[in-house]
Design a protein around this motif. Structure first.
Motif, short mmCIF file in Angstrom:
data_model
loop_
_atom_site.label_atom_id
_atom_site.label_comp_id
_atom_site.label_asym_id
_atom_site.label_seq_id
_atom_site.Cartn_x
_atom_site.Cartn_y
_atom_site.Cartn_z
N SER A 5 11.84 46.32 29.60
CA SER A 5 11.21 45.09 29.12
C SER A 5 12.08 43.86 29.37
O SER A 5 11.65 42.75 29.15
N ALA A 6 13.30 44.06 29.81
CA ALA A 6 14.19 42.93 30.10
C ALA A 6 14.60 43.02 31.57
O ALA A 6 14.59 44.09 32.17
N SER A 7 14.98 41.90 32.11
CA SER A 7 15.43 41.89 33.51
C SER A 7 16.81 42.55 33.59
O SER A 7 17.55 42.61 32.59
N PRO A 8 17.18 43.04 34.75
CA PRO A 8 18.52 43.61 34.91
C PRO A 8 19.62 42.62 34.53
O PRO A 8 20.62 43.02 33.94
N LEU A 12 22.43 43.24 31.69
CA LEU A 12 23.85 43.07 31.97
C LEU A 12 24.48 42.13 30.95
O LEU A 12 25.59 42.38 30.46
N GLN A 13 23.78 41.06 30.60
CA GLN A 13 24.33 40.11 29.62
C GLN A 13 24.50 40.78 28.25
O GLN A 13 25.50 40.56 27.57
N PHE A 14 23.53 41.61 27.85
CA PHE A 14 23.68 42.35 26.59
C PHE A 14 24.92 43.23 26.63
O PHE A 14 25.67 43.32 25.66
N LEU A 41 24.62 42.30 41.71
CA LEU A 41 25.57 42.78 42.70
C LEU A 41 25.75 44.28 42.50
O LEU A 41 25.53 44.79 41.39
N PRO A 42 26.17 45.00 43.52
CA PRO A 42 26.33 46.46 43.36
C PRO A 42 27.27 46.84 42.21
O PRO A 42 27.01 47.78 41.48
N GLU A 43 28.34 46.08 42.02
CA GLU A 43 29.27 46.42 40.92
C GLU A 43 28.65 46.14 39.56
O GLU A 43 28.94 46.83 38.57
N GLN A 44 27.77 45.16 39.48
CA GLN A 44 27.08 44.88 38.21
C GLN A 44 26.08 46.00 37.91
O GLN A 44 25.97 46.45 36.77
#
Length: 116
Positions: A5-8, A12-14, A41-44
């Motif tokens: 339900s949230a964007s990637p 990530l920010q959470f 990014l791939p590392e993210q």
């Protein structure tokens, strides 16, 4: 949970904010690398997958711990049941069946006789 339900980027920010409860509610456990390949990014993306794996490992450990606690509690209860003293018998011994039958017949006869 059904779908993310949230964007990637929000997931990530959470994770960066160390708000894993919000990340899980937002769909972290349903995240796949293909969902974030255009936004992250791939590392993210790998960071999100690593957090997923750590959560799965922690949840599995928690379930094993709960199962162990239940097993130990059950064993302790069984051990206590074996250690418990046998139930105390009634202070009056039970009548043998023949004596009980004789007593029952005598009571029946006494009930039939009219009182004087």
């Amino acid at each position: 949970m059904s779908a993310v339900s949230a964007s990637p980027q929000q997931l990530l920010q959470f994770v960066i904010d160390d708000d894993l409860d919000a990340a899980v509610r937002a769909g972290l456990m349903e995240y796949t690398e293909s969902l974030g390949e255009t936004e992250l990014l791939p590392e993210q993306s790998q960071q999100l997958l690593d957090v997923q794996q750590r959560l799965r490992t922690a949840w599995a450990a928690r379930e094993r711990h709960r199962a162990r606690d239940a097993r130990l509690a059950r064993r302790a209860a069984e051990r206590e049941a074996r250690r418990a003293p046998p139930p105390v018998a009634d202070s009056k011994p039970a009548l043998p069946s023949a004596a009980a039958a004789i007593l029952a017949r005598a009571k029946a006869r006494a009930a039939e006789k009219p009182s004087s």
